[in-house]
Design an enzyme around this catalytic site. Sequence first.
Site, mmCIF file in Angstrom:
data_model
loop_
_atom_site.group_PDB
_atom_site.id
_atom_site.type_symbol
_atom_site.label_atom_id
_atom_site.label_comp_id
_atom_site.label_asym_id
_atom_site.label_seq_id
_atom_site.Cartn_x
_atom_site.Cartn_y
_atom_site.Cartn_z
ATOM 1 N N HIS A 166 0.814 -1.222 0.000
ATOM 2 C CA HIS A 166 0.000 0.000 0.000
ATOM 3 C C HIS A 166 0.852 1.279 0.000
ATOM 4 O O HIS A 166 0.310 2.366 -0.236
ATOM 5 C CB HIS A 166 -0.934 0.036 1.212
ATOM 6 C CG HIS A 166 -2.025 -0.977 1.181
ATOM 7 N ND1 HIS A 166 -2.850 -1.159 0.090
ATOM 8 C CD2 HIS A 166 -2.425 -1.892 2.117
ATOM 9 C CE1 HIS A 166 -3.718 -2.127 0.349
ATOM 10 N NE2 HIS A 166 -3.476 -2.592 1.563
ATOM 11 N N ASP A 188 -5.349 -12.731 3.270
ATOM 12 C CA ASP A 188 -6.540 -12.212 3.928
ATOM 13 C C ASP A 188 -7.820 -12.357 3.108
ATOM 14 O O ASP A 188 -8.868 -11.836 3.503
ATOM 15 C CB ASP A 188 -6.337 -10.751 4.351
ATOM 16 C CG ASP A 188 -5.599 -9.921 3.318
ATOM 17 O OD1 ASP A 188 -5.291 -10.451 2.227
ATOM 18 O OD2 ASP A 188 -5.320 -8.743 3.591
ATOM 19 N N HIS A 196 -6.747 -6.994 -0.619
ATOM 20 C CA HIS A 196 -6.816 -5.547 -0.842
ATOM 21 C C HIS A 196 -5.959 -5.159 -2.048
ATOM 22 O O HIS A 196 -4.898 -5.749 -2.284
ATOM 23 C CB HIS A 196 -6.324 -4.790 0.394
ATOM 24 C CG HIS A 196 -7.065 -5.124 1.644
ATOM 25 N ND1 HIS A 196 -6.601 -6.031 2.578
ATOM 26 C CD2 HIS A 196 -8.261 -4.688 2.116
ATOM 27 C CE1 HIS A 196 -7.469 -6.138 3.568
ATOM 28 N NE2 HIS A 196 -8.488 -5.338 3.309
#
Length: 253
Positions: free
Chosen positions: A114, A230, A152
């Site tokens: 990120h 995740d 993500h």
Amino acid sequence: MKIITHERCVDYEYAGHPERPARIRRTWERLRAQQALPLEWVDPLPVDEALLAKAHSSAHLKRLEAHVDFDMDTPAYADIAQHARRSVGAGLHAMRSALKKEKAFSLIRPPGHHATREKAMGFCYLNNIALAALAARAEGVGKIAIFDFDVHHGNGTEDILVDQDGFLFISIHQYPAYPGTGRHPRGKNCLNYVVPPGYARLDYRDVASRALEKRQAYQPELVAVSAGFDAYARDPLCQQQLEPEDFCWYGAT
């Protein structure tokens, strides 16, 4: 197989924060207890400032050293700049091992995908996967594919590598979800494969198979993997349905 890690990566934590030392400690314990795979435990490589400047602005690097909180998810833990550098060094070690046809896995924190050119976010301070890929390119690797299967979107990796020759970035991720990016392809080399919350496992694999076909068609000389687990069915931050055998499928594919 090399496991690249460092004992100090579990030295920081914040009560209640989901990115916590136990995730690493428990994995260490499981790997050290197993006997099926011969493992070599090795340290990260040193990292110089010139490499960091390939992916991050001077303003971002100065703020990281200044010990200033970025946001609630990404606080200024004690010595976080050094922890982040060790994560970059672990990625470098994995990359150089791969170029020598050695199997390697970076098992360290903080994560990196990120972190953008200008800021830290989403638990990530320096973008270790992008930096390893940029280092490989500088060392003569012609075509590099980065495959990100974290639930993500790898927005930071995309931000750093978009439209750069010699790189293909592929991310499969839930949308909507943090960080709210990655709904569409970006630039000439960033492909995003979106799955909705609660997607069926076999449908998820179908999307991942299409993404992997694009990676194969690119014919990279090196594949770097952002391995986030995740999308697991019982992860508290997203709503996917994958089970351990699905991650085994990723590894075999």
